[in-house]
Design a protein around this motif. Structure first.
Motif, PDB file in Angstrom:
ATOM      1  N   GLU A  65      -9.617   0.339  11.952  1.00  7.15           N
ATOM      2  CA  GLU A  65     -10.360   0.096  10.707  1.00  7.15           C
ATOM      3  C   GLU A  65     -10.228   1.286   9.755  1.00  7.15           C
ATOM      4  O   GLU A  65     -10.035   1.111   8.555  1.00  7.15           O
ATOM      5  CB  GLU A  65     -11.827  -0.190  11.018  1.00  7.15           C
ATOM      6  N   VAL A  66     -10.308   2.494  10.291  1.00  9.38           N
ATOM      7  CA  VAL A  66     -10.135   3.692   9.461  1.00  9.38           C
ATOM      8  C   VAL A  66      -8.745   3.684   8.830  1.00  9.38           C
ATOM      9  O   VAL A  66      -8.589   3.920   7.629  1.00  9.38           O
ATOM     10  CB  VAL A  66     -10.342   4.983  10.278  1.00  9.38           C
ATOM     11  N   TYR A  67      -7.724   3.389   9.628  1.00 11.52           N
ATOM     12  CA  TYR A  67      -6.350   3.362   9.120  1.00 11.52           C
ATOM     13  C   TYR A  67      -6.185   2.310   8.027  1.00 11.52           C
ATOM     14  O   TYR A  67      -5.576   2.577   6.992  1.00 11.52           O
ATOM     15  CB  TYR A  67      -5.351   3.103  10.250  1.00 11.52           C
ATOM     16  N   GLU A  68      -6.712   1.118   8.242  1.00 13.37           N
ATOM     17  CA  GLU A  68      -6.573   0.046   7.253  1.00 13.37           C
ATOM     18  C   GLU A  68      -7.219   0.436   5.921  1.00 13.37           C
ATOM     19  O   GLU A  68      -6.646   0.209   4.851  1.00 13.37           O
ATOM     20  CB  GLU A  68      -7.173  -1.259   7.785  1.00 13.37           C
ATOM     21  N   LEU A  69      -8.385   1.025   5.986  1.00 14.30           N
ATOM     22  CA  LEU A  69      -9.070   1.441   4.761  1.00 14.30           C
ATOM     23  C   LEU A  69      -8.328   2.592   4.085  1.00 14.30           C
ATOM     24  O   LEU A  69      -8.161   2.603   2.867  1.00 14.30           O
ATOM     25  CB  LEU A  69     -10.514   1.847   5.071  1.00 14.30           C
ATOM     26  N   PHE A  70      -7.875   3.553   4.887  1.00 14.72           N
ATOM     27  CA  PHE A  70      -7.136   4.673   4.307  1.00 14.72           C
ATOM     28  C   PHE A  70      -5.823   4.195   3.699  1.00 14.72           C
ATOM     29  O   PHE A  70      -5.426   4.650   2.622  1.00 14.72           O
ATOM     30  CB  PHE A  70      -6.860   5.766   5.340  1.00 14.72           C
ATOM     31  N   PHE A  71      -5.128   3.273   4.368  1.00 10.38           N
ATOM     32  CA  PHE A  71      -3.858   2.772   3.854  1.00 10.38           C
ATOM     33  C   PHE A  71      -4.054   2.105   2.491  1.00 10.38           C
ATOM     34  O   PHE A  71      -3.262   2.326   1.570  1.00 10.38           O
ATOM     35  CB  PHE A  71      -3.221   1.777   4.836  1.00 10.38           C
ATOM     36  N   LYS A  72      -5.117   1.308   2.346  1.00 11.39           N
ATOM     37  CA  LYS A  72      -5.382   0.668   1.052  1.00 11.39           C
ATOM     38  C   LYS A  72      -5.633   1.719  -0.024  1.00 11.39           C
ATOM     39  O   LYS A  72      -5.128   1.609  -1.144  1.00 11.39           O
ATOM     40  CB  LYS A  72      -6.577  -0.289   1.150  1.00 11.39           C
ATOM     41  N   LEU A  73      -6.394   2.744   0.309  1.00  8.49           N
ATOM     42  CA  LEU A  73      -6.681   3.812  -0.643  1.00  8.49           C
ATOM     43  C   LEU A  73      -5.401   4.568  -1.002  1.00  8.49           C
ATOM     44  O   LEU A  73      -5.113   4.797  -2.184  1.00  8.49           O
ATOM     45  CB  LEU A  73      -7.711   4.777  -0.050  1.00  8.49           C
ATOM     46  N   ASP A  74      -4.622   4.925  -0.011  1.00  6.32           N
ATOM     47  CA  ASP A  74      -3.384   5.663  -0.247  1.00  6.32           C
ATOM     48  C   ASP A  74      -2.394   4.832  -1.055  1.00  6.32           C
ATOM     49  O   ASP A  74      -1.743   5.344  -1.973  1.00  6.32           O
ATOM     50  CB  ASP A  74      -2.766   6.083   1.087  1.00  6.32           C
ATOM     51  N   TYR A  75      -2.277   3.555  -0.754  1.00  6.09           N
ATOM     52  CA  TYR A  75      -1.368   2.671  -1.479  1.00  6.09           C
ATOM     53  C   TYR A  75      -1.736   2.621  -2.963  1.00  6.09           C
ATOM     54  O   TYR A  75      -0.880   2.767  -3.834  1.00  6.09           O
ATOM     55  CB  TYR A  75      -1.418   1.264  -0.862  1.00  6.09           C
ATOM     56  N   GLN A  76      -3.016   2.462  -3.240  1.00  9.57           N
ATOM     57  CA  GLN A  76      -3.455   2.418  -4.643  1.00  9.57           C
ATOM     58  C   GLN A  76      -3.235   3.750  -5.326  1.00  9.57           C
ATOM     59  O   GLN A  76      -2.833   3.805  -6.485  1.00  9.57           O
ATOM     60  CB  GLN A  76      -4.926   2.031  -4.732  1.00  9.57           C
ATOM     61  N   ALA A  77      -3.483   4.840  -4.624  1.00 12.82           N
ATOM     62  CA  ALA A  77      -3.270   6.167  -5.211  1.00 12.82           C
ATOM     63  C   ALA A  77      -1.795   6.347  -5.580  1.00 12.82           C
ATOM     64  O   ALA A  77      -1.482   6.881  -6.649  1.00 12.82           O
ATOM     65  CB  ALA A  77      -3.713   7.264  -4.241  1.00 12.82           C
ATOM     66  N   ARG A  78      -0.888   5.878  -4.722  1.00 11.87           N
ATOM     67  CA  ARG A  78       0.540   5.988  -5.028  1.00 11.87           C
ATOM     68  C   ARG A  78       0.920   5.118  -6.216  1.00 11.87           C
ATOM     69  O   ARG A  78       1.764   5.509  -7.026  1.00 11.87           O
ATOM     70  CB  ARG A  78       1.373   5.645  -3.789  1.00 11.87           C
ATOM     71  N   LYS A  79       0.303   3.947  -6.342  1.00 12.39           N
ATOM     72  CA  LYS A  79       0.585   3.086  -7.497  1.00 12.39           C
ATOM     73  C   LYS A  79       0.127   3.756  -8.790  1.00 12.39           C
ATOM     74  O   LYS A  79       0.852   3.786  -9.785  1.00 12.39           O
ATOM     75  CB  LYS A  79      -0.100   1.727  -7.339  1.00 12.39           C
ATOM     76  N   VAL A  80      -1.082   4.312  -8.770  1.00 12.79           N
ATOM     77  CA  VAL A  80      -1.613   4.991  -9.959  1.00 12.79           C
ATOM     78  C   VAL A  80      -0.755   6.210 -10.289  1.00 12.79           C
ATOM     79  O   VAL A  80      -0.456   6.468 -11.457  1.00 12.79           O
ATOM     80  CB  VAL A  80      -3.097   5.374  -9.753  1.00 12.79           C
ATOM     81  N   ARG A  81      -0.341   6.947  -9.283  1.00 10.68           N
ATOM     82  CA  ARG A  81       0.535   8.103  -9.499  1.00 10.68           C
ATOM     83  C   ARG A  81       1.806   7.673 -10.230  1.00 10.68           C
ATOM     84  O   ARG A  81       2.241   8.318 -11.183  1.00 10.68           O
ATOM     85  CB  ARG A  81       0.883   8.747  -8.165  1.00 10.68           C
ATOM     86  N   GLY A  82       2.396   6.578  -9.784  1.00 14.34           N
ATOM     87  CA  GLY A  82       3.597   6.071 -10.432  1.00 14.34           C
ATOM     88  C   GLY A  82       3.367   5.706 -11.881  1.00 14.34           C
ATOM     89  O   GLY A  82       4.206   5.964 -12.754  1.00 14.34           O
ATOM     90  N   LEU A  83       2.213   5.115 -12.172  1.00 17.42           N
ATOM     91  CA  LEU A  83       1.879   4.756 -13.553  1.00 17.42           C
ATOM     92  C   LEU A  83       1.734   5.998 -14.421  1.00 17.42           C
ATOM     93  O   LEU A  83       2.172   6.018 -15.570  1.00 17.42           O
ATOM     94  CB  LEU A  83       0.599   3.924 -13.597  1.00 17.42           C
ATOM     95  N   LEU A  84       1.105   7.035 -13.874  1.00 22.36           N
ATOM     96  CA  LEU A  84       0.939   8.274 -14.638  1.00 22.36           C
ATOM     97  C   LEU A  84       2.278   8.952 -14.889  1.00 22.36           C
ATOM     98  O   LEU A  84       2.527   9.459 -15.987  1.00 22.36           O
ATOM     99  CB  LEU A  84      -0.008   9.225 -13.902  1.00 22.36           C
ATOM    100  N   ILE A  85       3.131   8.951 -13.880  1.00 24.25           N
ATOM    101  CA  ILE A  85       4.463   9.531 -14.053  1.00 24.25           C
ATOM    102  C   ILE A  85       5.226   8.775 -15.129  1.00 24.25           C
ATOM    103  O   ILE A  85       5.861   9.366 -15.996  1.00 24.25           O
ATOM    104  CB  ILE A  85       5.224   9.537 -12.708  1.00 24.25           C
ATOM    105  N   GLU A  86       5.145   7.449 -15.090  1.00 24.60           N
ATOM    106  CA  GLU A  86       5.822   6.630 -16.102  1.00 24.60           C
ATOM    107  C   GLU A  86       5.249   6.879 -17.488  1.00 24.60           C
ATOM    108  O   GLU A  86       5.997   7.051 -18.443  1.00 24.60           O
ATOM    109  CB  GLU A  86       5.654   5.147 -15.739  1.00 24.60           C
TER     110      GLU A  86
END
Length: 77
Positions: A49-70
């Motif tokens: 459960e910890v991994y699943e929640l962290f993965f969702k958070l990390d995935y979104q953070a990487r998406k937002v990072r990509g948007l900021l870089i763009e």
């Protein structure tokens, strides 16, 4: 370039994932008197459960990072 509305949508998704992660910690981990999580005295957490929640958070953070870089045309690496 990604639209402002799409960027806002991804930021909201990031905030929701972050809130879900911290809600889980609040519900499952005791706190010290200073308000920090007390992982040393808390019961075992469900690692999956910890991994699943962290993965969702990390995935979104990487998406937002990509948007900021763009958006800022940042050169990475």
């Amino acid at each position: 370039m990604t639209s402002i509305d799409d960027t806002k949508k991804e930021m909201r998704a990031y905030e929701m994932a972050r809130n879900e992660f911290y809600d889980f910690l609040d519900a499952n981990v005791a706190k010290k008197s200073n308000g920090q999580f007390d992982f040393e005295t808390s019961n075992d957490l469900n690692a999956k459960e910890v991994y699943e929640l962290f993965f969702k958070l990390d995935y979104q953070a990487r998406k937002v990072r990509g948007l900021l870089i763009e958006a800022r045309d940042i050169k990475v690496g």
